[in-house]
Design an enzyme around this catalytic site. Structure first.
Site, short mmCIF file in Angstrom:
data_model
loop_
_atom_site.label_atom_id
_atom_site.label_comp_id
_atom_site.label_asym_id
_atom_site.label_seq_id
_atom_site.Cartn_x
_atom_site.Cartn_y
_atom_site.Cartn_z
N LEU A 104 10.34 11.00 -0.84
CA LEU A 104 11.25 11.97 -1.39
C LEU A 104 12.81 11.38 -0.91
CD1 LEU A 104 9.87 15.58 -0.68
CD2 LEU A 104 10.03 14.06 -2.91
N ILE A 107 15.64 5.00 -1.97
CA ILE A 107 15.75 3.82 -1.56
C ILE A 107 17.05 3.16 -1.60
CG2 ILE A 107 14.32 1.54 -1.72
CD1 ILE A 107 12.42 3.74 -1.15
N ASN A 121 7.08 3.37 -8.64
CA ASN A 121 7.08 4.78 -8.10
C ASN A 121 6.16 6.01 -9.04
OD1 ASN A 121 8.28 7.37 -6.96
ND2 ASN A 121 9.30 7.87 -8.71
N HIS A 123 5.70 9.73 -10.55
CA HIS A 123 6.36 10.79 -10.84
C HIS A 123 5.45 11.69 -11.51
CE1 HIS A 123 9.79 13.39 -11.45
NE2 HIS A 123 9.47 13.58 -12.47
N ASP A 164 14.33 7.67 -11.27
CA ASP A 164 13.39 7.96 -12.31
C ASP A 164 13.65 7.36 -13.72
OD1 ASP A 164 11.72 9.52 -10.42
OD2 ASP A 164 12.72 11.44 -11.18
N GLU A 193 -2.75 11.44 -11.49
CA GLU A 193 -2.18 10.45 -10.71
C GLU A 193 -2.92 9.52 -10.23
OE1 GLU A 193 1.26 12.09 -8.38
OE2 GLU A 193 1.20 14.11 -9.69
C1 GRF Z 1 2.83 13.87 -6.48
O1 GRF Z 1 2.63 14.78 -7.41
C2 GRF Z 1 4.01 12.44 -6.74
O2 GRF Z 1 3.79 12.56 -8.16
C3 GRF Z 1 4.98 13.10 -6.44
O3 GRF Z 1 4.80 13.74 -5.21
C4 GRF Z 1 3.49 14.34 -5.00
C5 GRF Z 1 2.83 13.47 -3.80
O4 GRF Z 1 1.46 14.11 -3.67
N1 GRF Z 1 6.15 12.16 -6.50
P1 GRF Z 1 0.61 13.11 -2.48
O5 GRF Z 1 1.51 13.12 -1.22
O6 GRF Z 1 0.34 11.68 -2.81
O7 GRF Z 1 -0.37 14.18 -2.41
#
Ligand code: GRF
Length: 207
Positions: A104, A107, A121, A123, A164, A193
């Site tokens: 969060l 960078i 990254n 998202h 982003d 993800e």
């Molecule tokens: C994920 O939804 C990712 O896309 C976002 O933050 C969340 C992180 O989840 N950037 P985790 O820490 O990998 O469980």
């Protein structure tokens, strides 16, 4: 008879180095560790840069004997010292690829320039929708529901200096259901993800 040490060395030398950055539970980090351990990506994780102590990602790193560096910008007197510490740590781990997996903090520009084209990254939306400043975590899913979308998903993109906005490397879609809450939608997206991120890492390291 072939020399076993030479065979081992040649196998090891083909493994690339990944450094992961995380701020939270680290379930995406875990997906990378699992894929690396199963040999699904030609890499090993050299280190985790964690935003702060106590996060789940650090526990996961310890379980897999991955070195951790906690770098919190609030602990540095000025941004250039944070940038310097990050650069020095990265130079030591010498990554072929840097993966921001739920990280969060912005960078520093110098790091983006030094590892240009090597930082990705993940998202939790279909970028360019619901990306940019203020769109992180639960807020993304709340905004998708408030906009009445019938589809959402996740995106992996290259990191550039614009939040982003770097080129998209891969996306996976999920349906938005009429009874979805931000949490139920987040869980459905997160599952995807965990599939998308190792796929894009493999693609980046092998092309
Ligand atoms: C994920 O939804 C990712 O896309 C976002 O933050 C969340 C992180 O989840 N950037 P985790 O820490 O990998 O469980």
């Amino acid at each position: 008879m072939p020399n076993p040490t030479l065979i081992l060395n040649s196998k090891l030398s083909r493994l690339k180095s990944i450094v992961v950055f995380a701020s939270g539970s680290g379930s995406n980090f875990q997906a990378i560790l699992d894929a690396a351990e199963k040999g699904e990506i030609p890499a090993s994780v050299s280190g985790l840069i964690a935003q702060r102590e106590g996060i789940g990602a650090i526990e996961r790193a310890h379980r897999h004997q991955i070195p951790v560096s906690v770098l919190n910008p609030v602990h540095f007197q000025d941004p250039s010292l944070f940038e310097q510490a990050m650069t020095e740590q990265l130079e030591i781990w010498n990554p072929d690829l840097i993966v921001l997996a739920g990280y969060l903090v912005k960078i520093p520009a110098a790091v983006i320039q030094r590892w240009h084209g090597k930082i990705i990254n993940i998202h939790p939306s279909l970028l360019p929708d619901f990306g940019g400043k203020g769109f992180y975590g639960r807020r993304v899913h709340e905004a998708v529901l408030a906009a009445g979308r019938t589809q959402s998903g996740c995106t992996v993109h290259l990191v550039t200096e614009e939040f982003d906005q770097g080129p998209v490397l891969g996306q996976r879609r999920v349906p938005v259901r009429p009874d979805d809450t931000p949490d139920s939608l987040a869980a459905r997206v997160l599952e995807q993800e965990h599939r998308l991120l190792p796929d894009v890492i493999r693609q980046q390291l092998t092309t």
